[in-house]
Write an enzyme that holds these catalytic residues in place. Structure first.
Site, PDB file in Angstrom:
ATOM      1  N   VAL A  54      86.458  30.765   5.760  1.00 37.17           N
ATOM      2  CA  VAL A  54      85.753  31.715   6.639  1.00 37.17           C
ATOM      3  C   VAL A  54      84.865  32.679   5.861  1.00 37.17           C
ATOM      4  O   VAL A  54      84.076  33.404   6.465  1.00 37.17           O
ATOM      5  CB  VAL A  54      86.705  32.557   7.535  1.00 37.17           C
ATOM      6  CG1 VAL A  54      87.484  31.670   8.475  1.00 37.17           C
ATOM      7  CG2 VAL A  54      87.625  33.444   6.701  1.00 37.17           C
ATOM      8  N   LYS A  55      84.947  32.676   4.529  1.00 35.61           N
ATOM      9  CA  LYS A  55      84.183  33.642   3.737  1.00 35.61           C
ATOM     10  C   LYS A  55      82.738  33.141   3.533  1.00 35.61           C
ATOM     11  O   LYS A  55      82.330  32.173   4.150  1.00 35.61           O
ATOM     12  CB  LYS A  55      84.904  33.911   2.419  1.00 35.61           C
ATOM     13  CG  LYS A  55      86.397  34.301   2.591  1.00 35.61           C
ATOM     14  CD  LYS A  55      86.586  35.720   3.117  1.00 35.61           C
ATOM     15  CE  LYS A  55      87.987  36.002   3.635  1.00 35.61           C
ATOM     16  NZ  LYS A  55      89.058  36.157   2.677  1.00 35.61           N
ATOM     17  N   ILE A  56      81.988  33.812   2.668  1.00 31.83           N
ATOM     18  CA  ILE A  56      80.535  33.551   2.595  1.00 31.83           C
ATOM     19  C   ILE A  56      80.220  32.150   2.061  1.00 31.83           C
ATOM     20  O   ILE A  56      79.385  31.431   2.613  1.00 31.83           O
ATOM     21  CB  ILE A  56      79.832  34.611   1.718  1.00 31.83           C
ATOM     22  CG1 ILE A  56      80.204  36.028   2.159  1.00 31.83           C
ATOM     23  CG2 ILE A  56      78.322  34.400   1.720  1.00 31.83           C
ATOM     24  CD1 ILE A  56      79.623  36.471   3.472  1.00 31.83           C
TER      25      ILE A  56
END
Ligand SMILES: *Cc1c(COP(=O)(O)O)cnc(C)c1O
Length: 382
Positions: free
Chosen positions: A187-189
């Site tokens: 879910v991170k960048i």
């Protein structure tokens, strides 16, 4: 369901991973050092130490900075539990610093007040962990100045802030901190599946982090006790872990890095579009500073606390994957059992009672974003 966050895996990412699967090394091969070099180049003059998660990197950073029993680590209550658990792994005590209501980042004013009191009581922290919530950098210049005055170390939890910058300096360059930690959870960048990275400008600290991630074992004669017995010799010189990132993960991360700036730009544009679309609704977005560039990891709005549950449930029912970042860590049952109480950090609690995370990720279309906004408007009207 329109998810609040989602990875973006392209054919070239798949090709990069498959190439490693067909190669000689699935782990400890040439790709992890290349991923580290790419991140180090971006965050120069910091070095990069890849690990199997940000949680591992936070733990190793605490150990490398000497955190142990009798020491204290302070962080924000508005974070993922890993930021504070790292201190508990080391046998240290945790305490929290209340947040700034405008951006829900650790409040520098609250930090300063707490430091004054702690100094008088002889209970200063060894480490402070500012968390760049939603990718918005904390005021690191101010926190760095307090670190020098009160003699604590700083670990930036930049799990949300890969690709962000603070007054022109990339987050990860450790201009005002000892270590910066990134997460590459999906879910991170950018993602490596599971994965994290510790950045530091201090070569001795980088060396300790490398030892800690691989059992505390060295093959470097300069680090050994006595002379190496032969070319086969290795020595365990401290108690480390297996916190290594595989080359399979690094190949995915390195391939994703080529699009990091484009991702952050897209997130920034979508966030600005949300700002405009929500301007007339009773839903207040968190403030983003003009002096820094958020990575745009999350887009959070605050609505009236008494309406939050109904709005949240109605949006979920409408297929919008809203979420909450976060429940204040000190109110978790495990932390309550350590003695923390509701009311200890009122700004954090007020924020958490009003917050709703709206979907934001690079593959989100403007049509989907319009659906999110109309669902929010309908829920707020109901
Ligand atoms: C995701 C996250 C972590 C943990 O990252 P992992 O890579 O999943 O271990 C820590 N802190 C914050 C603020 C996070 O969002």
């Amino acid at each position: 369901m329109i998810p609040y966050g989602r990875q973006d895996v392209r054919p070239e990412d798949v090709d990069a991973v498959v190439e490693v699967l067909r190669s000689d090394y699935l782990t400890q091969g040439p790709v992890t050092p290349r991923f580290e070099a790419a991140m180090a180049l971006r965050c120069a003059p910091a070095e990069a130490v890849a690990m199997n998660s940000a949680t591992s990197a936070l733990h190793a950073a605490c150990l490398a900075l000497g955190l142990g029993e009798g020491d204290r680590l302070w962080t924000s209550p508005i974070t993922f539990v890993a930021s504070s658990n790292a201190a508990l792994y080391c046998g240290a005590e945790v305490d929290f610093v209340d947040v700034d209501p405008t951006n829900a980042n650790l409040s520098v004013a609250a930090l300063e007040r707490k430091l004054v009191a702690a100094e008088a009581a002889g209970r200063l922290p060894k480490i402070v962990v500012p968390v760049h919530l939603c990718g918005e950098p904390c005021d690191m210049a101010a926190i760095g100045a307090l670190a020098r005055r009160y003699g604590f170390k700083v670990i930036e939890d930049a799990s949300h802030a890969v690709g962000a910058s603070d007054r022109g300096a990339p987050v990860g360059s450790c201009l005002w901190s000892d270590v910066t930690v990134f997460s590459f959870h999906p879910v991170k960048i950018i993602t490596t599946g599971e994965g994290g990275m510790a950045m530091t400008r201090d070569p001795a600290l980088a060396e300790r982090l490398r030892l800690l991630r691989s059992h505390g074992i060295t093959r470097d004669p300069a680090q050994m006790v006595g002379e190496p017995a032969g070319a086969w010799d290795y020595q365990q010189i401290l108690l480390g872990y297996n916190y290594r990132m595989t080359d399979i993960q690094s190949a995915l991360g390195l391939s994703q890095m080529a699009r990091l700036d484009a991702y952050v730009e897209r997130r920034f544009d979508l966030a600005a579009r949300y700002d405009a679309l929500l301007a007339d609704l009773p839903a207040r977005p968190l403030k983003r500073s003009a002096e820094s560039r958020s990575a745009g990891h999350l887009y959070v709005v605050r609505v009236a606390a008494e309406r939050r549950k109904a709005v949240f449930d109605q949006m979920r029912a409408a297929g919008i994957g809203v979420n909450l970042h976060y429940i204040p860590v000190h109110t978790q049952p495990y932390y309550a059992a350590l003695g923390f109480q509701r009311g200890d950090f009122p700004e954090a609690e007020a924020y958490s009672a009003e917050a709703i995370t709206l979907p934001l990720h690079p593959a989100l279309s403007e049509a989907e974003q319009d659906l999110v906004v109309s669902a929010l408007a309908a829920a707020l009207r109901a």
